[in-house]
Design an enzyme around this catalytic site. Structure first.
Site, PDB file in Angstrom:
ATOM      1  CD  GLU A  21      -2.638  -0.960   2.714  1.00  0.00           C
ATOM      2  OE1 GLU A  21      -2.509   0.082   3.393  1.00  0.00           O
ATOM      3  OE2 GLU A  21      -3.363  -1.899   3.043  1.00  0.00           O
ATOM      4  CG  ASP A  23      -2.851   8.808   8.023  1.00  0.00           C
ATOM      5  OD1 ASP A  23      -3.330   7.682   7.777  1.00  0.00           O
ATOM      6  OD2 ASP A  23      -2.604   9.655   7.152  1.00  0.00           O
TER       7      ASP A  23
END
Length: 280
Positions: free
Chosen positions: A59, A70
């Site tokens: 990824e 995140d």
């Protein structure tokens, strides 16, 4: 939501990678690394190193100024990449370089705004030309993805959507129907980050996805050690590792991230040591 005939026409690169791992008697290792961290070439070298040390799917995350998923480690890395001049168009060069040197399927993980700004069709075309497998879109839900459905079908790209512990059965079913490649099963409610243990909710999320018809469901968020890999491999089709790899790259460079990938992939070994019962 998705066209069964279309799914039969296109060969999913990420599904094929997971199936190859299964044929080899193990589950797939999926590795996340940010594009352009700490710079463009190093991010390419790191992804190649991870693929050569056991990762089946890579990824490549597009740095974004306002992330919602995140954790601190990845935020810091993407902030550095942006400060060092990363531009969205650079991701296509990175994908092309990694696919040229490895057999790993390469997905791009991105918030939806960068794709919209470039144009969904344009982004999809360039990703396909670079050899990319498709997109993971954490903030795009199937209800709002009509343009992405059209572009992904046009260019033969995988579309990976997320399910979480909070997802209703109806939402899981909709997500599974919309997905091509694998369903991304979020193990926790919160942001990414290495943890000492994997949420017990992960197994239930995978079970719900499988019950809704998902052929492949992979677990992400919180995976950082081989014992997590062994634990998740008991019920999921793949294990997604991000923060721990980013931290290894930050602290030890390309060699360190490759070494960690090798260690993590060793967690699939049938003769691997059992997971400890207490925290170190």
């Amino acid at each position: 939501m998705s066209d069964t005939s279309t799914q039969q026409v296109f060969a999913s690169k990420s599904a094929a990678a997971i199936d190859r791992a299964k044929a080899a008697g193990r589950k797939a290792l999926i590795a996340y690394l940010p594009a352009g961290f700490p710079d463009k070439q190093t991010s390419i070298d790191a992804a190649i190193a991870v693929a050569r040390n056991g990762a089946d799917i890579i990824e490549i995350g597009i740095p974004y100024s306002d992330p919602v998923m995140d954790g601190a480690v990845i935020q810091a890395a993407t902030t550095e990449a942006l400060a060092n001049g990363f531009r969205v168009a650079d991701v296509f060069d990175i994908v092309a370089a990694v696919t040229a040197e490895t057999d790993a399927a390469v997905l791009v993980m991105t918030y939806w705004n960068p794709v919209l700004r470039m144009g969904v069709d344009e982004f999809s075309r360039r990703l396909a030309e670079a050899g990319g497998a498709g997109l993971i879109t954490p903030d795009l839900i199937p209800d709002e993805a009509a343009e992405w459905f059209a572009a992904s079908d046009k260019y033969g790209l995988d579309r990976v959507f997320l399910v979480a512990p909070s997802s209703t059965p109806e939402r899981v079913a909709m997500t599974v129907a919309a997905t091509r490649g694998f369903v991304y099963a979020v193990s926790i409610m919160g942001v990414t980050g290495a943890r000492t243990s994997v949420s017990s909710a992960a197994e239930a999320v995978v079970a719900a996805a499988h019950a809704a018809g998902a052929e492949r469901a992979c677990v992400g968020l919180g995976v950082s050690a081989p014992r997590h890999v062994r634990e998740i491999a008991a019920y999921a089709d793949g294990v997604i590792v991000g923060t721990a790899l980013v931290a290894a790259l930050r602290d030890g460079g390309v060699d360190a991230v490759g070494a960690l990938a090798k260690e993590l992939s060793g967690g699939f070994a049938p003769d691997a040591a059992p997971a400890p019962t207490t925290e170190a």
